[in-house]
Write a protein that holds these residues in place. Structure first.
Motif, PDB file in Angstrom:
ATOM      1  N   MET A   1       1.122  21.125  -9.775  1.00  0.00           N
ATOM      2  CA  MET A   1       0.181  22.243  -9.201  1.00  0.00           C
ATOM      3  C   MET A   1       0.841  23.158  -8.178  1.00  0.00           C
ATOM      4  SD  MET A   1      -3.744  21.941  -7.459  1.00  0.00           S
ATOM      5  CE  MET A   1      -4.327  20.997  -8.911  1.00  0.00           C
ATOM      6  N   THR A   2       1.077  24.424  -8.663  1.00  0.00           N
ATOM      7  CA  THR A   2       1.590  25.483  -7.873  1.00  0.00           C
ATOM      8  C   THR A   2       0.706  25.751  -6.888  1.00  0.00           C
ATOM      9  OG1 THR A   2       1.027  27.290  -9.320  1.00  0.00           O
ATOM     10  CG2 THR A   2       2.990  26.232 -10.004  1.00  0.00           C
ATOM     11  N   GLY A   3       1.655  26.413  -5.759  1.00  0.00           N
ATOM     12  CA  GLY A   3       0.810  26.822  -4.533  1.00  0.00           C
ATOM     13  C   GLY A   3      -0.457  27.771  -4.942  1.00  0.00           C
ATOM     14  N   ASN A   4      -0.038  28.737  -5.940  1.00  0.00           N
ATOM     15  CA  ASN A   4      -1.254  29.457  -6.492  1.00  0.00           C
ATOM     16  C   ASN A   4      -2.218  28.727  -7.019  1.00  0.00           C
ATOM     17  OD1 ASN A   4      -0.398  32.104  -5.338  1.00  0.00           O
ATOM     18  ND2 ASN A   4       0.621  32.608  -7.564  1.00  0.00           N
ATOM     19  N   GLY A   5      -1.990  27.612  -7.906  1.00  0.00           N
ATOM     20  CA  GLY A   5      -2.852  26.761  -8.621  1.00  0.00           C
ATOM     21  C   GLY A   5      -3.618  26.174  -7.333  1.00  0.00           C
ATOM     22  N   ARG A   6      -2.888  25.521  -6.376  1.00  0.00           N
ATOM     23  CA  ARG A   6      -3.576  24.817  -5.331  1.00  0.00           C
ATOM     24  C   ARG A   6      -4.874  25.707  -4.707  1.00  0.00           C
ATOM     25  NH1 ARG A   6       1.736  22.849  -3.916  1.00  0.00           N
ATOM     26  NH2 ARG A   6       1.583  24.046  -2.002  1.00  0.00           N
ATOM     27  N   ARG A   7      -4.514  26.928  -4.357  1.00  0.00           N
ATOM     28  CA  ARG A   7      -5.395  27.615  -3.803  1.00  0.00           C
ATOM     29  C   ARG A   7      -6.521  28.081  -4.716  1.00  0.00           C
ATOM     30  NH1 ARG A   7      -0.390  29.543  -1.652  1.00  0.00           N
ATOM     31  NH2 ARG A   7      -0.176  31.129  -3.418  1.00  0.00           N
ATOM     32  N   GLU A   8      -6.255  28.399  -5.893  1.00  0.00           N
ATOM     33  CA  GLU A   8      -7.343  28.494  -6.768  1.00  0.00           C
ATOM     34  C   GLU A   8      -8.088  27.365  -6.953  1.00  0.00           C
ATOM     35  OE1 GLU A   8      -5.691  29.899 -10.529  1.00  0.00           O
ATOM     36  OE2 GLU A   8      -4.879  31.777  -9.780  1.00  0.00           O
ATOM     37  N   PHE A   9      -7.555  26.050  -7.079  1.00  0.00           N
ATOM     38  CA  PHE A   9      -8.203  24.753  -6.897  1.00  0.00           C
ATOM     39  C   PHE A   9      -9.002  24.586  -5.991  1.00  0.00           C
ATOM     40  CE2 PHE A   9      -8.699  20.277  -6.295  1.00  0.00           C
ATOM     41  CZ  PHE A   9      -9.521  19.803  -7.548  1.00  0.00           C
ATOM     42  N   GLY A  10      -8.550  24.808  -4.743  1.00  0.00           N
ATOM     43  CA  GLY A  10      -9.071  24.799  -3.398  1.00  0.00           C
ATOM     44  C   GLY A  10     -10.525  25.452  -3.349  1.00  0.00           C
ATOM     45  N   ALA A  11     -10.290  26.788  -3.745  1.00  0.00           N
ATOM     46  CA  ALA A  11     -11.336  27.851  -3.742  1.00  0.00           C
ATOM     47  C   ALA A  11     -12.248  27.430  -4.679  1.00  0.00           C
ATOM     48  CB  ALA A  11     -10.849  29.168  -4.136  1.00  0.00           C
ATOM     49  N   ARG A  12     -12.054  26.848  -5.819  1.00  0.00           N
ATOM     50  CA  ARG A  12     -13.139  26.163  -6.659  1.00  0.00           C
ATOM     51  C   ARG A  12     -13.848  25.329  -6.003  1.00  0.00           C
ATOM     52  NH1 ARG A  12      -9.961  24.907 -10.885  1.00  0.00           N
ATOM     53  NH2 ARG A  12      -9.817  27.337 -11.075  1.00  0.00           N
ATOM     54  N   VAL A  13     -13.220  24.419  -5.455  1.00  0.00           N
ATOM     55  CA  VAL A  13     -13.912  23.156  -4.749  1.00  0.00           C
ATOM     56  C   VAL A  13     -14.848  23.584  -3.869  1.00  0.00           C
ATOM     57  CG1 VAL A  13     -13.647  21.125  -3.131  1.00  0.00           C
ATOM     58  CG2 VAL A  13     -12.337  21.513  -5.294  1.00  0.00           C
ATOM     59  N   ALA A  14     -14.413  24.473  -2.956  1.00  0.00           N
ATOM     60  CA  ALA A  14     -15.301  25.036  -1.783  1.00  0.00           C
ATOM     61  C   ALA A  14     -16.212  25.922  -2.324  1.00  0.00           C
ATOM     62  CB  ALA A  14     -14.296  26.149  -1.010  1.00  0.00           C
ATOM     63  N   GLU A  15     -16.396  26.375  -3.176  1.00  0.00           N
ATOM     64  CA  GLU A  15     -17.503  27.285  -4.023  1.00  0.00           C
ATOM     65  C   GLU A  15     -18.510  26.394  -4.418  1.00  0.00           C
ATOM     66  OE1 GLU A  15     -20.076  28.908  -6.679  1.00  0.00           O
ATOM     67  OE2 GLU A  15     -18.075  27.921  -7.452  1.00  0.00           O
ATOM     68  N   ILE A  16     -18.153  25.312  -5.267  1.00  0.00           N
ATOM     69  CA  ILE A  16     -19.106  24.428  -5.788  1.00  0.00           C
ATOM     70  C   ILE A  16     -19.919  23.485  -4.755  1.00  0.00           C
ATOM     71  CG2 ILE A  16     -19.086  22.476  -7.289  1.00  0.00           C
ATOM     72  CD1 ILE A  16     -16.954  23.455  -8.949  1.00  0.00           C
ATOM     73  N   ARG A  17     -18.910  23.133  -3.624  1.00  0.00           N
ATOM     74  CA  ARG A  17     -19.653  22.536  -2.615  1.00  0.00           C
ATOM     75  C   ARG A  17     -20.422  23.226  -1.844  1.00  0.00           C
ATOM     76  NH1 ARG A  17     -18.991  23.031   2.652  1.00  0.00           N
ATOM     77  NH2 ARG A  17     -16.869  23.987   2.254  1.00  0.00           N
ATOM     78  N   THR A  18     -20.281  24.495  -1.472  1.00  0.00           N
ATOM     79  CA  THR A  18     -21.213  25.323  -0.863  1.00  0.00           C
ATOM     80  C   THR A  18     -22.565  25.605  -1.822  1.00  0.00           C
ATOM     81  OG1 THR A  18     -19.436  26.402   0.124  1.00  0.00           O
ATOM     82  CG2 THR A  18     -21.628  27.568   0.052  1.00  0.00           C
ATOM     83  N   ARG A  19     -22.268  25.714  -3.183  1.00  0.00           N
ATOM     84  CA  ARG A  19     -23.501  26.113  -4.057  1.00  0.00           C
ATOM     85  C   ARG A  19     -24.240  24.790  -4.091  1.00  0.00           C
ATOM     86  NH1 ARG A  19     -20.693  27.016  -8.931  1.00  0.00           N
ATOM     87  NH2 ARG A  19     -20.996  25.082  -9.758  1.00  0.00           N
ATOM     88  N   ARG A  20     -23.698  23.388  -3.823  1.00  0.00           N
ATOM     89  CA  ARG A  20     -24.473  22.287  -3.890  1.00  0.00           C
ATOM     90  C   ARG A  20     -24.930  22.031  -2.652  1.00  0.00           C
ATOM     91  NH1 ARG A  20     -25.465  20.036  -8.910  1.00  0.00           N
ATOM     92  NH2 ARG A  20     -23.462  20.302 -10.306  1.00  0.00           N
ATOM     93  N   GLY A  21     -24.905  22.877  -1.459  1.00  0.00           N
ATOM     94  CA  GLY A  21     -25.432  22.632  -0.186  1.00  0.00           C
ATOM     95  C   GLY A  21     -24.989  21.288   0.653  1.00  0.00           C
ATOM     96  N   LEU A  22     -23.409  21.277   0.461  1.00  0.00           N
ATOM     97  CA  LEU A  22     -23.013  20.074   1.172  1.00  0.00           C
ATOM     98  C   LEU A  22     -21.930  20.723   2.123  1.00  0.00           C
ATOM     99  CD1 LEU A  22     -21.857  17.789  -2.010  1.00  0.00           C
ATOM    100  CD2 LEU A  22     -23.681  17.492  -0.229  1.00  0.00           C
ATOM    101  N   THR A  23     -21.944  19.916   3.122  1.00  0.00           N
ATOM    102  CA  THR A  23     -20.959  20.334   4.329  1.00  0.00           C
ATOM    103  C   THR A  23     -19.663  19.300   3.907  1.00  0.00           C
ATOM    104  OG1 THR A  23     -21.241  18.539   5.522  1.00  0.00           O
ATOM    105  CG2 THR A  23     -22.548  20.542   5.992  1.00  0.00           C
ATOM    106  N   GLN A  24     -18.479  20.065   4.539  1.00  0.00           N
ATOM    107  CA  GLN A  24     -17.289  19.090   4.102  1.00  0.00           C
ATOM    108  C   GLN A  24     -17.226  17.673   4.431  1.00  0.00           C
ATOM    109  OE1 GLN A  24     -14.066  21.503   6.068  1.00  0.00           O
ATOM    110  NE2 GLN A  24     -13.622  22.671   4.228  1.00  0.00           N
ATOM    111  N   LYS A  25     -18.195  17.597   5.648  1.00  0.00           N
ATOM    112  CA  LYS A  25     -18.083  16.052   6.194  1.00  0.00           C
ATOM    113  C   LYS A  25     -18.967  15.324   5.245  1.00  0.00           C
ATOM    114  CE  LYS A  25     -19.726  13.401  10.217  1.00  0.00           C
ATOM    115  NZ  LYS A  25     -20.157  13.417  11.307  1.00  0.00           N
ATOM    116  N   GLU A  26     -20.050  16.210   4.601  1.00  0.00           N
ATOM    117  CA  GLU A  26     -20.963  15.203   3.538  1.00  0.00           C
ATOM    118  C   GLU A  26     -19.959  14.913   2.356  1.00  0.00           C
ATOM    119  OE1 GLU A  26     -25.056  16.978   4.937  1.00  0.00           O
ATOM    120  OE2 GLU A  26     -23.961  17.937   3.537  1.00  0.00           O
ATOM    121  N   LEU A  27     -19.265  15.909   1.907  1.00  0.00           N
ATOM    122  CA  LEU A  27     -18.687  15.466   0.588  1.00  0.00           C
ATOM    123  C   LEU A  27     -17.646  14.567   0.847  1.00  0.00           C
ATOM    124  CD1 LEU A  27     -17.981  16.113  -2.218  1.00  0.00           C
ATOM    125  CD2 LEU A  27     -16.707  18.159  -1.828  1.00  0.00           C
TER     126      LEU A  27
END
Length: 412
Positions: A1-27
């Motif tokens: 996974m390239t640097g851009n790929g990691r950032r896109e992936f991470g943003a996708r995780v954060a967006e879904i987590r927020t949509r699910r109403g989860l904090t980082q600690k909970e996930l």
């Protein structure tokens, strides 16, 4: 996974987590990782290349894997209508169902027809040799008569013989728990470990209680119950560690203490806690130096070599493939069991797979398969690595890799 790929992936995780109403600690708690690890993933610092970690993250978010990573391979789960393949330990699982010595409770004299304890002791040693040798079908057959015999003798023999029988019963359940864990039958491993602890208490062999507790900790790890596994292992370390400071510990106590440190190292590694995993590995190394040589107390195979084999496994879990290879390629495991040698080959293969060394990884997996075919077929982390290799190699995947994937059912 390239640097851009990691950032896109991470943003996708954060967006879904927020949509699910989860904090980082909970996930992080849901998937058995640290909040720091998840934060690094979402910032694109920490890559997620392993399918087992990706699957765990998708499960925690409640989304399909391909929603997180569109290029992920399709699930390898068997369709529901496919008949379940017989397991080498199915007979042993049946032995755990119910009470294996009901008849002895009604007819105590039946114990007179059982083999003498000297024969039963030899049978227990044989059972452990089968467990260490990846011969689980034979182990299941051997237990079919041994386990009920030991249960009956333990309840009907005289006082001295009864304690000996309970000790043998504890060791037999420990072997069964170890085998179930390696065959990914963690629920049965938990039951067998619990029974080994109860039998050990009845025998009066205190250290066998700890040996059964070690098997229980591993069952918890295989179930993904890391909080329970840590509680079990840490309680044992606290008790054994305190005793080693107060008295000159025996080699048997040290073997147990070092083995529990290794369990804790694995738990921390599964959570992505690099500092904790390294700390516990160093504790185990310190204990191994006190032991001085490879031993097999309680069939733990604890000693300097096994500690380094576990260090390879921990490094692979943390994604530190270079470190895993630096340690693993220097080891000579020839004096250890078939199971331990196969485990080292599997983990070195996983390290090669993380570095996309397809041919080297396949060679290691084939070595492990030659040593312990039943273990390789049920080792989910190895099967996940094989799926990763297929994804990387694509249409150019060598025939050996395709054949390995089919034999281990790493593809649907």
């Amino acid at each position: 996974m390239t640097g851009n790929g990691r950032r896109e992936f991470g943003a996708r995780v954060a967006e879904i987590r927020t949509r699910r109403g989860l904090t980082q600690k909970e996930l992080a708690a849901r998937i058995g990782r640290t909040t720091s690890w998840l934060s690094q993933v979402e910032r694109g610092v920490q890559p997620v290349n392993r399918l087992d970690v990706l699957n765990r993250l998708a499960d925690g978010l409640g989304v399909p894997v391909r929603e997180l990573r569109p290029d992920a391979p399709p699930p390898a789960d068997e369709p529901p209508e496919r008949p379940v393949e017989p397991n080498a330990l199915d007979r042993a699982r049946l032995l755990l169902s119910g009470h294996p010595a009901l008849g002895a409770l009604l007819s105590p004299d039946a114990a007179r027809q059982e083999p003498p304890l000297s024969d039963l002791r030899r049978d227990v040693e044989h059972v452990w040799s089968l467990a260490h040798g990846d011969r689980y079908a034979e182990l299941g057959s051997a237990l079919n008569s041994l386990l009920p015999s030991l249960e009956r003798v333990a309840r009907t023999a005289g006082k001295r013989e009864r304690a000996m029988a309970y000790g043998l019963l504890a060791r037999t359940y420990q072997a069964l728990s170890a085998a179930f864990t390696r065959q990914d039958e963690a629920d049965a491993a938990w039951v067998a470990a619990d029974r080994s602890i109860a039998a050990a208490e009845m025998s009066g062999h205190v250290l066998d209680v700890f040996a059964g507790t070690y098997r229980l900790a591993h069952a918890c790890v295989r179930l993904g119950r890391y909080d329970q596994a840590e509680h079990v292992a840490q309680a044992a370390v606290d008790a054994l560690g305190r005793n080693s400071e107060e008295t000159a510990s025996s080699a048997e106590e040290l073997s147990l203490l070092g083995s529990f440190h290794l369990v804790l190292a694995v738990i921390h590694a599964r959570r992505g806690d690099r500092a904790g995993a390294r700390r516990e590995t160093e504790h185990a190394r310190h204990v191994a130096r006190r032991v001085g040589r490879n031993r097999n107390d309680f069939d733990l195979e604890f000693g300097p070599t096994n500690v380094e084999i576990q260090a390879v496994s921990v490094a692979v879990e943390l994604g530190d493939a270079g470190e895993a290879l630096a340690i693993g390629l220097q080891l000579d495991p020839s004096g250890l069991s078939t199971e331990r040698r196969a485990r080292l080959a599997l983990d070195v293969g996983r390290a090669h797979a993380q570095l996309r060394h397809v041919d080297d990884a396949v060679d290691c997996f084939l070595t492990a398969e030659h040593l312990a075919p039943e273990t390789v077929r049920t080792h989910e982390a190895a099967r996940s690595a094989i799926r990763d290799l297929l994804l990387v190699a694509g249409r150019s995947a060598p025939p050996a890799l395709r054949g390995l994937a089919q034999r281990t059912e790493a593809v649907g």
